[in-house]
Structure formats: structure tokens, C-alpha cells
Design an enzyme around this catalytic site. Structure first.
Site, mmCIF file in Angstrom:
data_model
loop_
_atom_site.group_PDB
_atom_site.id
_atom_site.type_symbol
_atom_site.label_atom_id
_atom_site.label_comp_id
_atom_site.label_asym_id
_atom_site.label_seq_id
_atom_site.Cartn_x
_atom_site.Cartn_y
_atom_site.Cartn_z
ATOM 1 C CG ASP A 114 -1.908 1.129 1.424
ATOM 2 O OD1 ASP A 114 -1.777 1.928 0.446
ATOM 3 O OD2 ASP A 114 -2.533 1.125 2.189
ATOM 4 C CG ASP A 168 -13.975 4.343 0.024
ATOM 5 O OD1 ASP A 168 -13.491 3.291 0.815
ATOM 6 O OD2 ASP A 168 -13.278 4.751 -0.773
ATOM 7 C CG ASP A 186 -8.922 -0.400 -1.186
ATOM 8 O OD1 ASP A 186 -7.554 -0.706 -1.485
ATOM 9 O OD2 ASP A 186 -9.420 0.880 -0.991
ATOM 10 N NE ARG A 214 -4.685 -0.697 -2.133
ATOM 11 C CZ ARG A 214 -4.602 0.164 -1.315
ATOM 12 N NH1 ARG A 214 -4.846 1.330 -1.597
ATOM 13 N NH2 ARG A 214 -4.188 -0.189 -0.100
ATOM 14 C CG ASP A 274 -5.052 4.928 -3.049
ATOM 15 O OD1 ASP A 274 -6.321 4.394 -3.765
ATOM 16 O OD2 ASP A 274 -4.805 4.798 -1.864
ATOM 17 C CG HIS A 333 -12.303 6.351 -6.017
ATOM 18 N ND1 HIS A 333 -13.572 6.190 -5.157
ATOM 19 C CD2 HIS A 333 -11.360 5.798 -5.419
ATOM 20 C CE1 HIS A 333 -13.240 5.869 -4.102
ATOM 21 N NE2 HIS A 333 -11.823 5.470 -4.028
#
EC number: 3.2.1.207
Length: 944
Positions: A283, A429, A542, A602, A618, A676
Site C-alpha cells: 500500500d 467506500d 481494497d 487492489r 491511489d 473515484h
């Protein structure tokens, strides 16, 4: 009680500080990624050890007297000449022009991890036979194909040849390194093994080895071998160093691609003197562009391309992996290469690939092509093809973190109708759940989720809700209690449930490597267990790298323990695939196996294509992030993951209107099309912009929806054959060197070429149209251009260069409605782009758009349209399929056609009928109006 309250308060403050720190990184939008949070090769001890080995003679020797040749494989022992440790090589010829190489310890102290659940089946073998032999080598012939394998004993090496041409060499540079398991060093002054510096593993068969002095010298423990510290995190490494590495030499190859995910160029760069490409699912907040840092997913597949050959290497290992690339032509310009050729330079271009993984065995598939489409088929035969998505998921998705409540969702839904913009899905979300407790709804914001879902269903729209794989530690939370009571969480090395920090605060992590855990998770998506869910609710996974805010590199400790006693270091890159798998299975099971799922993930690995869609994570509202989405999705498509997209508009920051428009225009031509945005950004629903920007976005949405039959057909082809939906130009034009590094334009199938506008204030773009004797038609103006050539094309805010290749037929829906489900029975218009030879061909796939009936009941149509000799013919491309459908052919648009005297329709069992038509002599476009024939029937149209 006061002490307990104080501890609880400290935990809350600790959680709050961690989340605020995470948000600070996310919201500090002038900052880039903090590289110090993520390892370099030098900071990853095994990578540093592996990379310290320089090219030379390999210390490994094959013991030819141990060679055994069975019906499915050859085995032979390998010995390290210094340590005298024995390994076993298993070599298999596989059908479809592939070879598999596996190397493991002959007598390991404990078994080494072999990656399960990625291959769809054991690949069928092709028998090997010995066709030659001398004292230092064995020549093997593969029963299928003109391939030979030369096994050289000392130094150990493998060479794969086609006839007399060398295709690929293994360990030619002598970089193979296999860190065998060993007992930890015991200091001489200590008589008690328990007092040693390293953690003592459990006694297993094979303990008690007494290495010689030469072995001890070779096995000298380097820093990080038995324990490693990164920042404040310690990795205990109870089993010591276990890394593996191997090199591959590709003569004649200069262009290599794949090994996603990286925010980097499509063509992989030489890494000598810099960082290797890293594969370790992480991440990464506000990732940087144009570097080899690891990102959210990993697919350890590399493709090599030349004018005459394509090859693939699939390194099946789920541990942290680094890939080094070197080339003997690195740094040479195109002019320099041409000069070498003209001067008759004898140097053959060569690319060398070096794979290095922290644990596991060496397990590698060599996919020998010879064409890139053969490589696609070969890889698909191993790991499966892209799942056929439900039709709605190819439409437009509207998302942000977060839509506030039910009223907000319904207002957004109505906004699309009020502004005549199609939309299929609205997304929720993490704020929709009760305190980030997944499988729940916030009782204040979403008190009546079923009513909300029913309202969306009445509009023939869907909802996607996020379900992340970190579970809030809360004794009142049923999901947590069941997982804890059933022992289904990942464990620490001392056997307790692993806890980390994530969105809910203190969280534990389900052990998805456990089949029982996956079955439990899948069952949670039943309508009884997931209260407030309905058939039009789908799922977003996610943070499944997994993301752990207070963990090393924002992920899980490597010495955490999974099902079967495997360490997290062994399975890390496959964790996200398992989450994706279990979620998709849950959505299938809730319908009794009838409905196809939609799940966005993801994190991913090889095989993730079988379970749904992925996205590039992201990103940021900047022009460079818009540009990089093309090579990122192309790299994924090359390794089987066709269902890829990027957050339209950028996740971080607020896009200027022009950037947002250009992103919609690009997103409309990428497989997964979702807008998004971050919690801290301004609202950016399309109707909030000024009218000229609204109009441009509406046009982009209309283009997407009109092409849905084409998109759906491309995904069916990807599902059946393994071919990418979104393709680099070189895939279609493998002999055109000009295409090998192009990454600012791409193709959809073999029919459409797209060049997005990705520069601020652009008034025009340079478009390369490839192909000798090809013609390309602008889909808006129908203007014809010949290839190969580079064109400067003026653009406006509302235009994006898109061309249809001559020789193709593209089906479209021309009546755009509020959602794809409202359009699925609409008539089809065929766009026929004639080649210079006056021919064209295309296909159309149709089914119900959402069930598995196309598989289980053969309820589908695959129609083939062919134009040749002034006749357009519709026929079945797969007679197994059958489908009752009201869809008919409304119109045929033929580009590059002359004006006929008459147009005649012929159908079986009916007399000829004349069709009305219109011809434009300036554009050479012929429009046939209302043939009125069923899309399911055989017919022909003759231009006379």
C-alpha cells in the site's frame, strides 16, 4: 477498572494517531511517497546477498549419473561444489511449446513453499527423450515441437533450442543461488543451543548435519540472514536464509515487458546500476512515477519480443521478488543500432533477466511462443483466462470516498438521469459501514439499505460496497467473534492472533490461505449473513496487500504464521488473490451458482484474472498520472489481467476541468471505467462542471456505451483465448519497430486505435498509424488515412483521436440509455471498415449479460460478419450456441465503399429484398438503412 480504562484510552489515542498519520500522508498532497518507508534492494538483505553474486562460473554441477527420465519429467541432482549441498532439478517438457523447471533441496530441513491455487490444473506434459550424450552434457528432445534442451553438467546450464537456433539459456551467467536451510550458528562459548543468536527451529528430519569447514566458510552468515530489522520492525527469520535466484539469457531479444505492477514505462528498463524491479504487494501512498518500486500487485511474468520471436518467463513464487534486467545494447540509440546492422556488426542483441525471491523453490515456466498470441495462449493455459464480466460492469462507475448517506446516493443516481448521462454503478467506500465493521451498514447514514438498493434496481443500476480484509477487534462484532473462535486469523510467531492497525483501529487479519477461512468468508456474502444486501449489490476488496498501518512497509510482519505453518514471507504476494477468490466465490454462491460476480481488487497475483477487475490504485489528479495509466494497464493486459482501469480524475487532489474531461475521454476507452476521489477532494460529479465540460464528458460516456457490444465481444475473446482486450501496438504489429516503445496510444482488440489527449492545453497530437498497406478510418469524420505514417491531428476539448482499422467490423448500440441493462435488447449497427482489398471481418458475442448460462446451457450467440466481393455475410462462429433474442440489425455503415446500383438482402427461406441506402462520395461512406434481420439469423447483403 481505572487501569483498564487508561489502557483503553491509550489504545484509542494510539489508533487515532496512526490513522491521522496515515491521513496526513494522504492529505499532504504536496508531498510524494516517503521512500524511507519502503526497502531498497540494499535494505532487503536477501536481495543484497543475491545481487552481490557477480556473473562467472556457476558453483553448481549436475550429477549426470543421477539422471532419471520418467514419462512426465527428468530429474537430476545438482551439487554446490563448495557446500556439497544437494539439490534436485525436475525438468518437464509441456504441451503447447512450454518447458517447466523446478529446483528444490533434495533433503530439506523442512519443506519449502510451493505456490498452490494459481495453476488451473497440472499442465499436460510432452515426453522428453535423450537424443545425445557425452561426459558433460545431455541432449533432450521434446516430443511436441522442434525443440531441444541441452543440459550441461559443469558448470550447470540449460540451453533451449529450436532446430539449431538458441532461444534461451538458463544459468548461462552463473547467477543461480539457492540458499539451503541450515541450523543456526551456535556461539562456541555457549553449550546450550537455545542460547544461540538465532531462533532455534523445531527439530525435523535431516537435523544433525555436520558441515565441513569449507561448507562453514561458504555458509558464513551475513547480516540479515537470521534476523533483520527495518526501521523499528524486527523480522525473526526462525528458518534462516532461504532465498533463491536464477538468471535467463535471451539472445536476439532487446524488448521486454510485463512484471507489473509498476508506475513505469511499458518497455522495461535496464536496471544495472540502479534498483531492480520489485514485486511485493504494498500500500504505497501517493506513489511516484517512472521508477521500479513495488506497488499493490505482482504478476511475475515477463514477455520478450523481437521481430521474429516472442517468449515468456513465468516465475511462480509468491515471496518478495526482485528482477534485474541487463542488455548488451543498453544505451545505444536507434541510429547506433542501425549503423551496427549496416556495418555488419557481429554482436547479437541479448537481454539478461535475473529473478531473486526470498523463499520458496525455483519454479519457472518457459513459454516459447513463437508468436505473442501463442505466449498469451500458453500463459492462459497455465493460470486461466480473464473472467467474463457481467455486462453492467463494462459501463460507467461513479465513486468517491464517500457518499454521505442514502439520500446522497439517491441524489447522485438522479443526477445522471437529470443530465442525460448513463451510469451503471454507484460505489460506497468505508464510511458506509458501522464503525468500519465490514458486512454492516451505518445505522444513521444507511438505515434502510434494502430500500436504497431496490430504488437503484428500479433504475436498472447496481451498488458496490467495500469489504476489506481487516476485521475490527471488537467482542461485540459477530464477524470478529466467529473468526477468533474458529481460529481463522493469521497468527503471530508465538501463536496468538496477529493484530495490526488499519481503518477500524485495532484489526486482525483473516488467514485466506486456509480453505476453511475462504469458505467461511464466501458464506458471509449470502443474503442471510450480509444483512441489507441484495442481488444488485457487488463488492470491492481494497487494502488486501494486506495493508497494516503500523507494520513494516505498511504491511504484515514476515514472520507471521499462516495455515500449514507457512510464514507470511512465503505467501505474501498471493494473499490478495485469495481475498479476491473467496469474495468472487461468495457472490457466485449467493445466487446458487447462477450469477456471474463482479469484484474489484487492489492487490493481485498470477491467476487474479479469473476473479474480476483490478485498478491502478491511489493515483493523483495530475497530467503525468493520466499518462502513466496507459502503460500500467497495458502491462497488466500483457500478463492476463485485461479488466484494468485507473481512477478517473485522480484519487488525490482536485483536477482542473480540462484534466477531468481528458481523463473521462481516456477512461471511456480503458476496460474498467470508474471515477473515484479522496475524502478531502471537492465533489466532482460531471454535472457540477461548466456546460462545455459537461458536454464533453457526456460525449465520452456516450462513446463508451455505444461501444458496449464491441467491449463485451472483446472480453469474450479474452475469456476464451486469453488475448488482451487493451493492447500495445506492437502486439498487432510485431515487425514494426516503431511500435515497440509506444505507450501514449493503444489498441482495443485488432480494430480500434486510440490516442488519448494527455497534455494540458493541447491543440493537437502526433498519432502513429502502423501497418504496411493498412488503412485507418477516423470514427467521427470517416476520413481515411494510410499506414504507416505519423499524423498531426488537431483536437478540441471534445475530441479524442480514435481510428478503426480497415478490414474490421465493429458492432455498436446507437441508442444510449440510462444504463447498459436498459440497452441490452437494442438493435445493432455494424460499422464496416474496408481494407484496401475490399474485405472486413468482425464478431459479436451476445448472451443474457449476467449469468453462467452461456457455459452451462450454451445460451449465447457468437456471430461472425464477413465482407468480401461486395457481399456482407452473417454466420454463426460457434454452432454450439443458441439464444432467443429480439435484437436485430438496424443499420450498416460501410467505410471505403463506392456507390452501388442496388443493395439486396438475402435470408434463408425468404425472397430477395432491396434495401434503401445513402452514399457520401466525399467520405466514401455507404449507409444501409434497416436491414431488419435478426442478429441470430444467417443472412447476406449484396452490393450490386
Amino acid at each position: 477498572m481505572a487501569a483498564i480504562a487508561a489502557v483503553a484510552a491509550r489504545r484509542r489515542r494510539s489508533w487515532l494517531s496512526l490513522v491521522l498519520a496515515y491521513l496526513g500522508v494522504c492529505l499532504g498532497i504536496t508531498l510524494a511517497v516517503d521512500r524511507s518507508n519502503f526497502k531498497t534492494c540494499d535494505e532487503s538483505s536477501f536481495c543484497k546477498r543475491q545481487r552481490s553474486i557477480r556473473p562467472g562460473l556457476s558453483p553448481y554441477r549436475a550429477l549426470l549419473d543421477t539422471l532419471q527420465l520418467g514419462p512426465d519429467a527428468l530429474t537430476v541432482h545438482l551439487i554446490h561444489e563448495v557446500t556439497k549441498v544437494l539439490l534436485v532439478l525436475e525438468l518437464q517438457g509441456l504441451q503447447k511449446n512450454m518447458t517447466r523447471i523446478r529446483i528444490d533441496e533434495l533433503e530439506p530441513r523442512r519443506p519449502r513453499y510451493r505456490v498452490p491455487d494459481v495453476l488451473v490444473a497440472d499442465p499436460p506434459t510432452a515426453r522428453l527423450s535423450v537424443s545425445g550424450r557425452d561426459d558433460n552434457s545431455v541432449e533432450l528432445t521434446v516430443a511436441e515441437g522442434p525443440y531441444k534442451i541441452i543440459l550441461t553438467a559443469q558448470p550447470f546450464r540449460l540451453d533451449l533450442l529450436e532446430d539449431r537456433s538458441l532461444l534461451l539459456s538458463v544459468n548461462a551467467r552463473g547467477l543461480m543461488a539457492f540458499e539451503h536451510q541450515r541450523a543456526p550458528r551456535v556461539p562456541q562459548e555457549s553449550k546450550d543451543p537455545a542460547e544461540g543468536n538465532g531462533a532455534q527451529p523445531e527439530a525435523t528430519p535431516g537435523d544433525g548435519d555436520k558441515p565441513e569447514e569449507t561448507q562453514e566458510k561458504a555458509e558464513k552468515d551475513e547480516p540479515g540472514a537470521w534476523e533483520e530489522t527495518f526501521k523499528t520492525h524486527s523480522d525473526s527469520k526462525p528458518y534462516g536464509p532461504t532465498s533463491v535466484g536464477l538468471d535467463f539469457s535471451l539472445p536476439g531479444m532487446e524488448h521486454v515487458y510485463g512484471i507489473p505492477e509498476h508506475a513505469d514505462s511499458l518497455r522495461l528498463k535496464v536496471t544495472e546500476g540502479g534498483e531492480p524491479y520489485r514485486l511485493y504487494n504494498l500500500d504505497v501512498f501517493q506513489y511516484e512515477l517512472n521508477n521500479p518500486m513495488a506497488l499493490y500487485g505482482s504478476v511475475p511474468v515477463l514477455l520478450a519480443h523481437s521481430f521474429h520471436r516472442d517468449l515468456g518467463i513465468f516465475w511462480l513464487n509468491a515471496a518478495e521478488t526482485w528482477v534485474d534486467i541487463s542488455s548488451n545494447t543498453a544505451g545505444k540509440t536507434l541510429f547506433g543500432k542501425m549503423l551496427d546492422y549496416l556495418q555488419g556488426s557481429g554482436e547479437t542483441p541479448q537481454t539478461d533477466i535475473r529473478w531473486m525471491s526470498e523463499s520458496g523453490i525455483i519454479d519457472v515456466f518457459l513459454m516459447l511462443g513463437p508468436s505473442v498470441f501463442d505466449v498469451f495462449r500458453q500463459y492462459a493455459s497455465l493460470t486461466g483466462t480473464q473472467a467474463l464480466p457481467p455486462l453492467f460492469s463494462l459501463g460507467y462507475h461513479q465513486s468517491r470516498w464517500n457518499y454521505r448517506d442514502e439520500a446522497d446516493v439517491l441524489e447522485v443516481d438522479q443526477g445522471f438521469d437529470d443530465h442525460n448521462m448513463p451510469c451503471d454503478v454507484i460505489w460506497l467506500d468505508i464510511e458506509h459501514a458501522d464503525g468500519k465493521r465490514y458486512f454492516t451498514w451505518d445505522p444513521t447514514r444507511f438505515p434502510q439499505p434494502l430500500n436504497m438498493l431496490e430504488h437503484l434496481a428500479s433504475k436498472r443500476r447496481k451498488l458496490v460496497a467495500i469489504v476489506d480484509p481487516h476485521i475490527k477487534v471488537d467482542s461485540g462484532y459477530r464477524v470478529h467473534e466467529e473468526l477468533r473462535n474458529h481460529g481463522l486469523y493469521v497468527k503471530t510467531r508465538d501463536g496468538s492472533d496477529y493484530e495490526g492497525w488499519c481503518w477500524p483501529g485495532s484489526a486482525s487479519y483473516p488467514d485466506f490461505t486456509n480453505p476453511r477461512m475462504r469458505a467461511w468468508w464466501s458464506n458471509m456474502f449470502s443474503f442471510d449473513n450480509y444483512e441489507g444486501s441484495a442481488p444488485n449489490l457487488y463488492v470491492w476488496n481494497d487494502m488486501n496487500e494486506p495493508s497494516v498501518f503500523n507494520g513494516p512497509e505498511v504491511t504484515m510482519l514476515k514472520d507471521a504464521v499462516h495455515y500449514g505453518g507457512w510464514e507470511h514471507r512465503d505467501i505474501h504476494n498471493i494473499y490478495g488473490l485469495y481475498v479476491h477468490m473467496a469474495t468472487a466465490d461468495g457472490l457466485i454462491q449467493r445466487s446458487g451458482g447462477i450469477e456471474r460476480p463482479f469484484v474489484l481488487s487492489r492487490a493481485f497475483f498470477s491467476g487474479s484474472q479469473r476473479f474480476g477487475a483490478v485498478w491502478t490504485g491511489d493515483n493523483t489528479a495530475e497530467w503525468d498520472h493520466l499518462k502513466i495509466s496507459i502503460p500500467m494497464c497495458l502491462s497488466l493486459a500483457l500478463v492476463g489481467l485485461s479488466f484494468c482501469g485507473a481512477d478517473v480524475g485522480g484519487f488525490f487532489k482536485n483536477p482542473e476541468p480540462e484534466l477531468l474531461v481528458r481523463w473521462y475521454q481516456m477512461g471511456a476507452y480503458q476496460p474498467f471505467f470508474r471515477a473515484h476521489a479522496h475524502l478531502d477532494t471537492g465533489r466532482r460529479e460531471p454535472w457540477l462542471l461548466a456546460s462545455q465540460y459537461q458536454d464533453a464528458i457526456r460525449d465520452a460516456l456516450f462513446q463508451r456505451y455505444s461501444l458496449l457490444p464491441f467491449w463485451y465481444t472483446l472480453f469474450y475473446q479474452a475469456h476464451k483465448e486469453g488475448f488482451p482486450v487493451m493492447r500495445p501496438l506492437w502486439v498487432q504489429y510485431p515487425e514494426d519497430m516503431s511500435t515497440f516503445s509506444i505507450e501514449d496510444q493503444f489498441m482495443l482488440g485488432d480494430a480500434l486505435l486510440i490516442h488519448p489527449v494527455s497534455d494540458a492545453g493541447a491543440h493537437g497530437v502526433q498519432v502513429y498509424l502502423p501497418g504496411q498497406e493498412e488503412v485507418w478510418y477516423d470514427i467521427q469524420s470517416y476520413q481515411k488515412h494510410h499506414g504507416p505514417q505519423t499524423l498531426y491531428l488537431p483536437v478540441t476539448l471534445s475530441s479524442i483521436p480514435v481510428f478503426q482499422r480497415g478490414g474490421t467490423i465493429v458492432p455498436r448500440w446507437m441508442r444510449v440509455r440510462r444504463s447498459s441493462d436498459c440497452m441490452k435488447d437494442d438493435p445493432i449497427t455494424l460499422f464496416v471498415a474496408l481494407s484496401p482489398q475490399g474485405t472486413a471481418q468482425g464478431e459479436l458475442f451476445l448472451d443474457d449479460g449476467h449469468t453462467f448460462n452461456y457455459q452451462t446451457r450454451h445460451e449465447f450467440l457468437l456471430r461472425r460478419f464477413s465482407f468480401s466481393g461486395s457481399t456482407l455475410v452473417s454466420s454463426s462462429a460457434d454452432p454450439k450456441g443458441h439464444l432467443e433474442t429480439p435484437i436485430w440489425i438496424e443499420r450498416v455503415v460501410i467505410m471505403g465503399a463506392g456507390k452501388p446500383a442496388a443493395v439486396v438482402l438475402q435470408t434463408k427461406g425468404s425472397p430477395e429484398s432491396r434495401l434503401s441506402f445513402q452514399h457520401d462520395p466525399e467520405t466514401s461512406v455507404l449507409i444501409l438503412r434497416k436491414p431488419g434481420v435478426s442478429v441470430a439469423s444467417d443472412w447476406s447483403i449484396h452490393l450490386r
